[in-house]
Design an enzyme around this catalytic site. Structure first.
Site, mmCIF file in Angstrom:
data_model
loop_
_atom_site.group_PDB
_atom_site.id
_atom_site.type_symbol
_atom_site.label_atom_id
_atom_site.label_comp_id
_atom_site.label_asym_id
_atom_site.label_seq_id
_atom_site.Cartn_x
_atom_site.Cartn_y
_atom_site.Cartn_z
ATOM 1 N N ALA A 287 44.555 -25.972 -66.849
ATOM 2 C CA ALA A 287 44.096 -25.963 -65.596
ATOM 3 C C ALA A 287 43.175 -24.631 -66.281
ATOM 4 O O ALA A 287 41.797 -23.853 -66.010
ATOM 5 C CB ALA A 287 45.189 -25.494 -64.745
ATOM 6 N N SER B 8 46.408 -28.202 -61.662
ATOM 7 C CA SER B 8 47.472 -29.272 -63.604
ATOM 8 C C SER B 8 48.190 -29.657 -62.959
ATOM 9 O O SER B 8 49.473 -29.062 -61.900
ATOM 10 C CB SER B 8 47.460 -27.492 -63.718
ATOM 11 O OG SER B 8 48.417 -28.101 -65.128
ATOM 12 N N ASN C 210 52.017 -17.586 -60.008
ATOM 13 C CA ASN C 210 53.839 -17.609 -60.921
ATOM 14 C C ASN C 210 54.356 -16.779 -60.370
ATOM 15 O O ASN C 210 55.300 -17.625 -61.664
ATOM 16 C CB ASN C 210 52.167 -17.901 -61.865
ATOM 17 C CG ASN C 210 51.852 -17.472 -62.882
ATOM 18 O OD1 ASN C 210 51.340 -16.269 -61.754
ATOM 19 N ND2 ASN C 210 51.827 -16.905 -63.697
ATOM 20 N N THR D 68 36.563 -38.184 -74.081
ATOM 21 C CA THR D 68 36.775 -38.904 -73.042
ATOM 22 C C THR D 68 38.385 -38.855 -72.305
ATOM 23 O O THR D 68 38.728 -38.327 -73.068
ATOM 24 C CB THR D 68 37.870 -39.704 -74.475
ATOM 25 O OG1 THR D 68 36.340 -40.360 -75.064
ATOM 26 C CG2 THR D 68 38.105 -41.788 -74.117
ATOM 27 N N CYS E 40 54.505 -16.746 -70.107
ATOM 28 C CA CYS E 40 53.500 -16.745 -70.763
ATOM 29 C C CYS E 40 53.205 -15.315 -70.871
ATOM 30 O O CYS E 40 53.196 -15.120 -72.479
ATOM 31 C CB CYS E 40 51.448 -16.613 -69.567
ATOM 32 S SG CYS E 40 50.891 -18.002 -68.848
ATOM 33 N N GLN F 58 50.060 -23.212 -58.500
ATOM 34 C CA GLN F 58 51.305 -23.035 -58.537
ATOM 35 C C GLN F 58 51.374 -23.716 -56.859
ATOM 36 O O GLN F 58 52.532 -23.670 -56.288
ATOM 37 C CB GLN F 58 51.448 -21.798 -58.822
ATOM 38 C CG GLN F 58 51.787 -21.420 -59.987
ATOM 39 C CD GLN F 58 52.436 -21.794 -60.949
ATOM 40 O OE1 GLN F 58 54.321 -22.540 -60.007
ATOM 41 N NE2 GLN F 58 52.606 -21.960 -62.394
HETATM 42 N N1 PLP Z 1 47.643 -20.635 -63.528
HETATM 43 C C1 PLP Z 1 48.801 -20.776 -63.301
HETATM 44 C C2 PLP Z 1 48.998 -19.550 -61.976
HETATM 45 C C3 PLP Z 1 49.847 -20.845 -63.909
HETATM 46 O O1 PLP Z 1 51.008 -20.588 -63.526
HETATM 47 C C4 PLP Z 1 49.008 -21.300 -65.033
HETATM 48 C C5 PLP Z 1 50.287 -21.881 -65.863
HETATM 49 O O2 PLP Z 1 51.462 -20.742 -66.290
HETATM 50 C C6 PLP Z 1 48.363 -21.795 -65.274
HETATM 51 C C7 PLP Z 1 46.842 -21.324 -64.499
HETATM 52 C C8 PLP Z 1 47.410 -22.427 -66.745
HETATM 53 O O3 PLP Z 1 47.466 -23.782 -67.081
HETATM 54 P P1 PLP Z 1 47.308 -24.706 -67.481
HETATM 55 O O4 PLP Z 1 48.842 -24.822 -68.537
HETATM 56 O O5 PLP Z 1 47.717 -26.309 -67.129
HETATM 57 O O6 PLP Z 1 46.487 -24.270 -67.975
#
Ligand code: PLP
Length: 357
Positions: free
Chosen positions: A72, A184, A140, A221, A303, A168
């Protein structure tokens, strides 16, 4: 081991794993083909990618195309950087760093406030030169559902594009109209390493990585195994949406009772019920986590945890540094049982009591 960290990632669905194996092994070892090759094996792999594309699109609004990406973060960067230059980017104060830090990197970002409940409402002005608005569907860290329908309308009134980070939300709550939507696979029981950007028809993006442009605006790819796994997970999420939602609601009710002595961060009602961010004044979260090693949960967001920084999201909803640092996030979903919640609550509450709370 009890897994209560569904916002960080979700367990791979057996159905997604099965769909992937065909493209790792395949009959007589034919699963390895490059899906962009014009020969028979390549065309077979490409057909699997197109099936997955339809399955992923089925949970997104009509009138757009799905571009597969590596995750994502990549989808969001393609959306925000590739959709134009000049003008400002307006983002909610509680966006994931994928959006928030990209807005900062682009410069001149405008931050939209959220209420104490974690709601970003539209009773605030957008700068006249806003070219892109980004408001996530489900947060999240605190699970609040944002009024994306209203933000879409407001962005259009301001002639701006509208991006939803639906990472989410996908497969859990309805995803509303936008110009671009990022998702994602690993957040809805698909594999890690694959995501997608949905783009409304008529919107052109500048590629951010030069190369073969296999996905139109995205080079590289594709992995048929990862994409097929994402497609299978999307199909399953679609089929089980009502059932999953009911199950998650039951887990929420049970957890709210077992954690009745804790204060909820975020909204009680405008929320996804698979996320519970709670606090106890004076709680030493590091100690709590070390005493509950059998329960997988998170301090703040996955994160931010480990960085030692106070969660930007919890501060945005008005929590003091102390309150934010005494918060934990629990997340559950399809494969969590009531017994898991009971065991997790027993361990966490006992560890909090040992701190005199
Ligand atoms: N956006 C939100 C709300 C998320 O919770 C996350 C991942 O924790 C991301 C974006 C990023 O996703 P990805 O790990 O696929 O890059």
């Amino acid at each position: 081991m009890i897994y209560c960290d569904y916002q960080a990632t979700t367990p791979l669905a057996p159905e997604a794993r099965d769909a992937m194996l065909r493209w790792l092994d395949g009959p007589e070892g034919t699963g390895f083909a490059n899906p962009h090759s014009p020969h028979k094996l390549g065309r077979q792999a490409n057909a699997a990618i197109e099936v997955a594309r339809e399955r992923v699109a089925a949970l997104l609004p009509p009138g757009g195309r799905v571009i597969f990406t590596g995750n994502a973060c990549e989808a969001i960067n393609l959306a925000m950087r590739g959709s134009g230059t000049g003008g400002r980017v307006s983002v909610s104060a509680i966006e994931h760093p994928a959006v928030f830090d990209t807005a900062r990197a682009l410069g001149g970002e405008h931050v939209l406030n959220v209420s104490k409940e974690g709601q970003c409402n539209t009773a605030q002005d957008l700068p006249a030169d806003t070219r892109l608005v980004a408001v996530m569907a489900v947060n999240n860290e605190i699970g609040t559902i944002q009024p994306t329908i209203d933000w879409h309308r407001k962005a259009k009134e301001n002639n701006a594009l509208f991006l939803i980070d639906a990472v989410q939300a996908y497969g859990k709550v309805e995803i509303t109209q936008a110009d671009m939507i990022a998702i994602s696979a690993h957040k809805f029981h698909g594999p890690k390493g694959v995501g997608a950007l949905w783009v409304r028809d008529g919107i052109e993006l500048d590629p951010q990585i030069t190369g073969g442009l296999q996905e139109g605006e995205r080079s590289g790819t594709l992995s048929p195994a990862l994409v097929a796994g994402m497609g299978a997970a999307a199909k399953l999420a679609h089929e089980r949406m009502a059932e999953d939602r009911e199950h998650v609601g039951q887990l929420w009710d049970c957890a709210r009772e077992l954690f009745a002595d804790w204060t909820l961060n975020g909204s009680e009602t405008a929320r996804y019920k698979g996320n519970m961010n709670i606090r106890r004044d004076g709680l030493d979260v590091a100690r709590l986590m070390s005493e509950c090693r059998g329960v997988m949960f998170s301090a703040g967001s996955a994160c931010a945890s480990g960085s030692g920084k106070t969660s930007r999201v919890l501060k945005a909803i008005g929590l003091s540094d102390k309150q934010a640092k005494s918060s934990i996030r629990l997340g559950w979903g399809r494969y969590t049982s009531i017994e898991d919640i009971e065991k997790a609550a027993k361990a966490i509450n006992a560890a909090a009591r040992a701190q005199g709370l």
